[in-house]
Write an enzyme that holds these catalytic residues in place. Structure first.
Site, PDB file in Angstrom:
ATOM      1  N   HIS A  20      -7.767  14.771  -3.578  1.00  7.51           N
ATOM      2  CA  HIS A  20      -6.532  15.102  -3.890  1.00  7.51           C
ATOM      3  C   HIS A  20      -5.817  14.977  -2.719  1.00  7.51           C
ATOM      4  O   HIS A  20      -5.883  14.994  -1.910  1.00  7.51           O
ATOM      5  CB  HIS A  20      -5.364  16.466  -4.009  1.00  7.51           C
ATOM      6  CG  HIS A  20      -4.343  16.511  -4.299  1.00  7.51           C
ATOM      7  ND1 HIS A  20      -3.712  17.936  -4.226  1.00  7.51           N
ATOM      8  CD2 HIS A  20      -3.504  15.992  -5.073  1.00  7.51           C
ATOM      9  CE1 HIS A  20      -2.045  17.911  -4.235  1.00  7.51           C
ATOM     10  NE2 HIS A  20      -3.025  16.693  -4.849  1.00  7.51           N
ATOM     11  N   ASP A  28      -4.077  -7.909  -3.014  1.00  4.12           N
ATOM     12  CA  ASP A  28      -4.610  -9.572  -3.133  1.00  4.12           C
ATOM     13  C   ASP A  28      -5.238 -10.447  -2.861  1.00  4.12           C
ATOM     14  O   ASP A  28      -6.009  -9.544  -1.783  1.00  4.12           O
ATOM     15  CB  ASP A  28      -3.098 -10.652  -3.668  1.00  4.12           C
ATOM     16  CG  ASP A  28      -2.072 -10.158  -2.203  1.00  4.12           C
ATOM     17  OD1 ASP A  28      -3.165  -9.920  -0.351  1.00  4.12           O
ATOM     18  OD2 ASP A  28      -1.346 -10.377  -2.409  1.00  4.12           O
ATOM     19  N   HIS A  98       6.047  -4.852   5.145  1.00  4.22           N
ATOM     20  CA  HIS A  98       4.571  -5.094   4.344  1.00  4.22           C
ATOM     21  C   HIS A  98       3.627  -5.037   5.931  1.00  4.22           C
ATOM     22  O   HIS A  98       2.519  -4.702   5.894  1.00  4.22           O
ATOM     23  CB  HIS A  98       4.573  -6.763   4.142  1.00  4.22           C
ATOM     24  CG  HIS A  98       3.308  -7.502   3.533  1.00  4.22           C
ATOM     25  ND1 HIS A  98       2.747  -6.304   2.521  1.00  4.22           N
ATOM     26  CD2 HIS A  98       2.481  -8.173   4.067  1.00  4.22           C
ATOM     27  CE1 HIS A  98       1.692  -7.536   2.516  1.00  4.22           C
ATOM     28  NE2 HIS A  98       1.746  -8.502   3.551  1.00  4.22           N
ATOM     29  N   TYR A 120       2.517 -10.403  -1.675  1.00  2.00           N
ATOM     30  CA  TYR A 120       2.916  -8.935  -2.183  1.00  2.00           C
ATOM     31  C   TYR A 120       2.227  -8.709  -3.532  1.00  2.00           C
ATOM     32  O   TYR A 120       2.663  -7.160  -3.637  1.00  2.00           O
ATOM     33  CB  TYR A 120       4.495  -8.715  -1.479  1.00  2.00           C
ATOM     34  CG  TYR A 120       4.602  -9.616  -1.020  1.00  2.00           C
ATOM     35  CD1 TYR A 120       4.737  -9.243   0.467  1.00  2.00           C
ATOM     36  CD2 TYR A 120       5.889 -10.340  -0.991  1.00  2.00           C
ATOM     37  CE1 TYR A 120       5.189  -9.155   1.586  1.00  2.00           C
ATOM     38  CE2 TYR A 120       5.927 -10.901   0.084  1.00  2.00           C
ATOM     39  CZ  TYR A 120       6.137 -10.679   1.193  1.00  2.00           C
ATOM     40  OH  TYR A 120       6.504 -11.420   2.223  1.00  2.00           O
ATOM     41  N   ALA A 121       1.181  -8.777  -3.811  1.00  2.00           N
ATOM     42  CA  ALA A 121       0.588  -8.159  -4.984  1.00  2.00           C
ATOM     43  C   ALA A 121      -0.451  -7.006  -4.597  1.00  2.00           C
ATOM     44  O   ALA A 121      -1.842  -7.280  -4.773  1.00  2.00           O
ATOM     45  CB  ALA A 121       0.149  -9.434  -5.973  1.00  2.00           C
ATOM     46  N   ASN A 122       0.463  -6.638  -3.658  1.00  2.00           N
ATOM     47  CA  ASN A 122      -0.543  -5.123  -3.315  1.00  2.00           C
ATOM     48  C   ASN A 122      -0.165  -3.364  -3.756  1.00  2.00           C
ATOM     49  O   ASN A 122       0.771  -3.738  -3.677  1.00  2.00           O
ATOM     50  CB  ASN A 122      -0.972  -4.611  -1.524  1.00  2.00           C
ATOM     51  CG  ASN A 122      -1.031  -6.180  -0.960  1.00  2.00           C
ATOM     52  OD1 ASN A 122      -2.621  -7.038  -1.628  1.00  2.00           O
ATOM     53  ND2 ASN A 122      -0.531  -7.314  -0.997  1.00  2.00           N
TER      54      ASN A 122
END
EC number: 5.4.99.62
Length: 132
Positions: A20, A28, A98, A120-122
């Site tokens: 947890h 990316d 970012h 920004y594919a994170n």
């Protein structure tokens, strides 16, 4: 042999080890990953595997209580942002610049690198608990 779900040994081990509030990153192919950071590199060639395919596989197996996205995704990759929102309906989202996102990845148990080559594919996923 497993009948379904994630087949990658390292990714299975990572997901099984999460408790947890532990976090993991799906990234990316351009996100810098510190040398000391645990990484699972799934990238093969540019675009393979795509970010959303990896996210979908992880979401199917992980209880997620919250996510973090770079605020730049809203303007720089709105299509991907919409697709993430669809998948994460009802999950609290925190937006950070970012540069702060990159700093936060250092606290994650691991970074999963995809072949995604869009900006920004994170995402940072915070593990929940599936007690009833």
């Amino acid at each position: 042999m497993k009948k379904r779900g994630i087949l990658n040994k390292e990714l299975n081990t990572l997901l099984a080890s999460l408790g947890h509030t532990d976090t993991i990153v799906i990234a990316d192919c351009g996100l810098p990953i510190p040398n000391e950071q645990a990484r699972i590199d799934l990238s093969l060639v540019k675009g393979v595997p795509p970010f959303l395919s990896v996210l979908d596989a992880v979401v199917d197996e992980l209880e997620i209580e919250a996510i973090v996205l770079a605020e730049e995704i809203k303007d720089e990759n709105p299509d991907l942002y919409e697709r993430i929102k669809q998948r994460m309906d009802g999950v609290p989202v925190q937006f950070v610049p970012h540069e702060q996102f990159k700093a936060m990845t250092k606290q994650a148990k691991a970074v999963i690198r995809t072949g995604e080559a869009t900006p920004y594919a994170n995402i940072i996923l915070r593990s929940g608990v599936n007690f009833s």
